[in-house]
Motif scaffolding. Structure first.
Motif, PDB file in Angstrom:
ATOM      1  N   UNK A 135       0.894  -1.201   0.101  1.00 49.77           N
ATOM      2  CA  UNK A 135      -0.035  -0.042   0.003  1.00 49.77           C
ATOM      3  C   UNK A 135       0.915   1.363   0.006  1.00 49.77           C
ATOM      4  N   UNK A 136       1.973   1.192   0.768  1.00 49.52           N
ATOM      5  CA  UNK A 136       2.930   2.478   0.886  1.00 49.52           C
ATOM      6  C   UNK A 136       3.411   2.944  -0.639  1.00 49.52           C
ATOM      7  N   UNK A 137       3.331   1.928  -1.480  1.00 49.13           N
ATOM      8  CA  UNK A 137       4.047   2.276  -2.840  1.00 49.13           C
ATOM      9  C   UNK A 137       3.153   3.439  -3.441  1.00 49.13           C
ATOM     10  N   UNK A 138       1.741   3.479  -3.097  1.00 48.38           N
ATOM     11  CA  UNK A 138       0.829   4.626  -3.703  1.00 48.38           C
ATOM     12  C   UNK A 138       0.831   5.850  -3.098  1.00 48.38           C
ATOM     13  N   UNK A 139       0.772   6.783  -4.314  1.00 43.54           N
ATOM     14  CA  UNK A 139       0.736   8.167  -3.705  1.00 43.54           C
ATOM     15  C   UNK A 139      -0.786   8.482  -3.239  1.00 43.54           C
ATOM     16  N   UNK A 140      -0.951   9.255  -2.347  1.00 41.24           N
ATOM     17  CA  UNK A 140      -2.174   9.653  -1.784  1.00 41.24           C
ATOM     18  C   UNK A 140      -2.903   8.906  -0.915  1.00 41.24           C
ATOM     19  N   UNK A 141      -2.285   7.492  -0.711  1.00 41.79           N
ATOM     20  CA  UNK A 141      -2.587   6.535   0.182  1.00 41.79           C
ATOM     21  C   UNK A 141      -1.754   6.654   1.691  1.00 41.79           C
ATOM     22  N   UNK A 142      -2.076   7.813   2.198  1.00 42.61           N
ATOM     23  CA  UNK A 142      -1.029   8.313   3.439  1.00 42.61           C
ATOM     24  C   UNK A 142      -1.582   7.894   5.001  1.00 42.61           C
ATOM     25  N   UNK A 143      -2.790   8.257   5.185  1.00 42.91           N
ATOM     26  CA  UNK A 143      -3.126   7.904   6.421  1.00 42.91           C
ATOM     27  C   UNK A 143      -3.905   6.741   6.640  1.00 42.91           C
ATOM     28  N   UNK A 176       5.056   6.412   7.178  1.00 45.01           N
ATOM     29  CA  UNK A 176       5.783   6.870   7.837  1.00 45.01           C
ATOM     30  C   UNK A 176       6.272   8.166   7.535  1.00 45.01           C
ATOM     31  N   UNK A 177       6.647   9.039   8.605  1.00 49.09           N
ATOM     32  CA  UNK A 177       7.538  10.368   8.430  1.00 49.09           C
ATOM     33  C   UNK A 177       8.943   9.961   7.912  1.00 49.09           C
ATOM     34  N   UNK A 178       9.403   8.914   8.719  1.00 52.23           N
ATOM     35  CA  UNK A 178      10.927   8.934   8.501  1.00 52.23           C
ATOM     36  C   UNK A 178      11.131   8.290   7.152  1.00 52.23           C
ATOM     37  N   UNK A 179      12.272   8.652   6.554  1.00 52.75           N
ATOM     38  CA  UNK A 179      12.625   8.384   5.150  1.00 52.75           C
ATOM     39  C   UNK A 179      12.634   6.716   4.992  1.00 52.75           C
ATOM     40  N   UNK A 180      12.102   6.394   3.711  1.00 47.44           N
ATOM     41  CA  UNK A 180      11.983   4.969   3.364  1.00 47.44           C
ATOM     42  C   UNK A 180      12.216   5.183   2.022  1.00 47.44           C
ATOM     43  N   UNK A 208      -7.681  11.292  12.254  1.00 44.43           N
ATOM     44  CA  UNK A 208      -6.818  12.256  11.398  1.00 44.43           C
ATOM     45  C   UNK A 208      -7.234  12.666   9.969  1.00 44.43           C
ATOM     46  N   UNK A 209      -8.549  11.972   9.517  1.00 49.02           N
ATOM     47  CA  UNK A 209      -9.022  12.495   8.131  1.00 49.02           C
ATOM     48  C   UNK A 209      -9.003  11.228   7.248  1.00 49.02           C
ATOM     49  N   UNK A 210      -9.081   9.896   7.658  1.00 55.43           N
ATOM     50  CA  UNK A 210      -8.993   8.877   6.687  1.00 55.43           C
ATOM     51  C   UNK A 210     -10.051   8.976   5.618  1.00 55.43           C
ATOM     52  N   UNK A 211     -11.288   9.177   6.283  1.00 52.06           N
ATOM     53  CA  UNK A 211     -12.442   9.281   5.353  1.00 52.06           C
ATOM     54  C   UNK A 211     -12.526  10.284   4.253  1.00 52.06           C
ATOM     55  N   UNK A 212     -11.724  11.264   4.762  1.00 47.49           N
ATOM     56  CA  UNK A 212     -11.656  12.441   3.534  1.00 47.49           C
ATOM     57  C   UNK A 212     -10.588  12.043   2.821  1.00 47.49           C
TER      58      UNK A 212
END
Length: 314
Positions: A29-37, A42-46, A205-209
């Motif tokens: 899931x983390x590979x996708x832009x816009x799927x953040x919350x 993470x905030x730490x660089x990956x 944090x705004x997951x639904x939004x």
């Protein structure tokens, strides 16, 4: 490695700082832009985060190619690569290798998606069963991504997917010394508590939004891998008017617990794994069997992990 909400990112961040390392995300899931919350980005660089648009697909083969390149680059710069995540298929593909199957073909994939739109994925699964019964037996009739890939491989090469899987492979990890750690709460109730707490924190944090913004895009739909991610597909159903928000939340929680269960099923059979089992405070209560047959006790996961790596935790 470990189930969702186990605390993997915090441990990996500590290891990166202690070992002069760099983190490589192993998460579909983390590979996708816009799927953040909803993906707990993470905030730490990956490495390998935000490298695809949600309208695109990303496969285990894509991950192996990307991770092989990134890991080699990190090692070449004299630093330590630390792979962290919960997508066990990606871990296995990197550690064991994949057959050199044909690359993805967008045209074939688009044609299969159009056919599925008319006839449904079970119909394409039935077609796969005629072409490659071994592969079809291992794929659920509604698992669109795997059905599509199996049919795409045959269409592009004339060779069934199951035959490709039987060909010899070379692991990208074979040239490295690899230490495998699994982090998990010792009690299932504690893992479920952490899952519930994190899911509801995401909503605050705004997951639904976040899902609503994706929902407004005309090129996105529930059949895409990004939208099928746990939590996203349940809230998408709510936005489609198929269920109430509370029903979507409960379904999302249930799906997340099921994901954790599947992750643990993988890990219980994983060879060469060192377990870091934590208590309700997040401290390691049993770091697993030592080579001498005894059991260790540590105060924090980082100290136990460093010992497995042969590093003095000071």
């Amino acid at each position: 490695m470990g189930p969702t909400a186990a605390g993997k990112t915090d441990l990996a961040t500590g290891l990166a700082e202690a070992l002069d390392g760099e983190l490589v995300s192993v998460d579909s899931a983390l590979v996708y832009r816009g799927l953040d919350i909803g993906s707990a980005k993470p905030d730490y660089p990956h490495h390998l985060i935000d490298i695809r648009d949600p309208a695109e697909s990303y496969s285990a083969a894509d991950f192996v190619a990307d991770a092989s390149r990134v890991v080699a680059d990190i090692v070449g710069r004299g630093r330590t690569p630390i792979l962290v995540g919960g997508t066990m298929l990606y871990f296995r593909a990197f550690l064991e290798g994949l057959a050199a199957m044909p690359a993805s073909d967008p045209a074939i994939r688009a044609e299969l998606a159009a056919t599925a739109g008319r006839e449904g994925w079970p119909a394409l699964h039935a077609r796969l069963a005629e072409i490659d019964p071994i592969a079809a037996a291992a794929i659920h009739p509604h698992h669109s991504q795997r059905i599509s890939r199996a049919l795409e491989v045959f269409a592009g090469s004339g060779i069934p997917l199951s035959e490709w899987h039987q060909r010899p492979v070379v692991s990208p990890a074979v040239r490295y010394r690899v230490v495998q750690l699994a982090l998990c709460p010792q009690q299932r109730a504690e893992l479920h508590r952490r899952i519930d707490l994190r899911f509801r924190s995401m909503l605050a944090q705004g997951f639904l939004q976040e899902v609503a913004a994706l929902h407004r895009r005309p090129d996105l739909h529930p059949g895409l891998p990004a939208i099928r991610a746990v939590g996203y597909r349940q809230l998408w159903r709510h936005l489609d008017g198929e269920c109430s928000l509370e029903e979507a939340v409960q379904q999302g929680l249930a799906a997340t617990r099921q994901l954790a269960k599947r992750q643990l099923t993988w890990l219980r059979k994983w060879p060469g794994l060192h377990w870091l089992l934590t208590d309700a405070t997040g401290n390691v209560c049993a770091a697993g069997e030592s080579e001498a047959g005894g059991r260790e006790t540590e105060d924090i996961p980082l100290r136990a992990a460093l010992k497995y790596l042969g590093v003095d935790p000071m």
